[in-house]
Write an enzyme that holds these catalytic residues in place. Structure first.
Site, short mmCIF file in Angstrom:
data_model
loop_
_atom_site.label_atom_id
_atom_site.label_comp_id
_atom_site.label_asym_id
_atom_site.label_seq_id
_atom_site.Cartn_x
_atom_site.Cartn_y
_atom_site.Cartn_z
N HIS A 91 0.84 -1.20 0.00
CA HIS A 91 0.00 0.00 0.00
C HIS A 91 0.87 1.25 0.00
O HIS A 91 2.01 1.22 0.46
CB HIS A 91 -0.97 0.03 1.19
N HIS B 58 0.73 5.23 1.28
CA HIS B 58 0.04 6.25 2.07
C HIS B 58 0.07 7.58 1.34
O HIS B 58 1.14 8.02 0.90
CB HIS B 58 0.74 6.47 3.41
P1 5GP Z 1 1.65 0.42 7.40
O1 5GP Z 1 2.14 0.70 8.80
O2 5GP Z 1 1.53 -1.06 7.12
O3 5GP Z 1 2.42 1.16 6.36
O4 5GP Z 1 0.20 1.05 7.35
C1 5GP Z 1 -0.97 0.36 7.62
C2 5GP Z 1 -2.09 1.37 7.69
O5 5GP Z 1 -3.32 0.69 7.53
C3 5GP Z 1 -2.17 2.12 9.02
O6 5GP Z 1 -2.09 3.53 8.76
C4 5GP Z 1 -3.53 1.73 9.59
O7 5GP Z 1 -4.17 2.79 10.23
C5 5GP Z 1 -4.30 1.28 8.36
N1 5GP Z 1 -5.28 0.23 8.60
C6 5GP Z 1 -5.08 -0.93 9.29
N2 5GP Z 1 -6.21 -1.67 9.28
C7 5GP Z 1 -7.12 -0.97 8.57
C8 5GP Z 1 -8.48 -1.23 8.20
O8 5GP Z 1 -9.08 -2.25 8.54
N3 5GP Z 1 -9.11 -0.29 7.43
C9 5GP Z 1 -8.48 0.87 7.04
N4 5GP Z 1 -9.18 1.71 6.29
N5 5GP Z 1 -7.20 1.13 7.36
C10 5GP Z 1 -6.53 0.24 8.12
#
Ligand code: 5GP
Ligand code: ZN
Length: 138
Positions: A99, A101
């Protein structure tokens, strides 16, 4: 991946706040936004991180980041935009479905830039990295 939450969100199996979708991607709102408009670009197909992503899809993802990020900045009247993409637990990745951001930034908003500690580049490290990582073609 049947147990991947982002597969389900990207493909509409779980309802979510969706801003955009095309054949390859969904753009949804982060459930725990750092700022107003913090969104996630999710490919509909499952890849754990960027090292697993096919090049063509990676290129599409970053073009979409440019377009959607610009769109968010304009429509939400943000003052800046961070594009953040984490790969691996040690890099801060918590959901292991690729993903990107998109984080609109506001003049009066929180300071959320990663605050890494920087040290001057040493001769030893420079030589090691040049030796190991210099490359003529990719
Ligand atoms: P990472 O730390 O893996 O780069 O980011 C994961 C992101 O996914 C975090 O910002 C977290 O808030 C978001 N996230 C985790 N679970 C969910 C979910 O079930 N729905 C949504 N919309 N965002 C999620
Ligand atoms: Zn997935």
């Amino acid at each position: 991946m049947s147990d991947c939450i982002f597969c389900k969100l990207a493909n509409g199996e779980i309802p979510t706040a969706k801003l955009y979708e095309d054949d390859d991607f969904s753009v949804i709102l982060d459930a725990n936004p750092a700022t107003k408009g913090h969104a996630l670009i999710l490919p509909k197909a499952h890849y754990a991180d960027i090292t697993e992503m096919p090049e063509e899809l990676t290129a599409k993802a970053f073009v979409l980041a440019k377009k959607m990020g610009s769109h968010l900045k304009e429509t939400l009247e943000a003052d800046g935009l961070n594009i953040v993409q984490n790969n691996g637990e040690k890099a801060g990745q918590t959901v292991f479905h690729f993903h990107i951001h998109l984080i609109p930034r506001y003049a009066d908003g929180p300071c959320i830039v990663a605050n890494w500690v920087q040290n001057p580049l040493s001769d030893e490290t420079r030589e090691e990295v040049i030796t190991k990582a210099s490359v003529k073609a990719l």
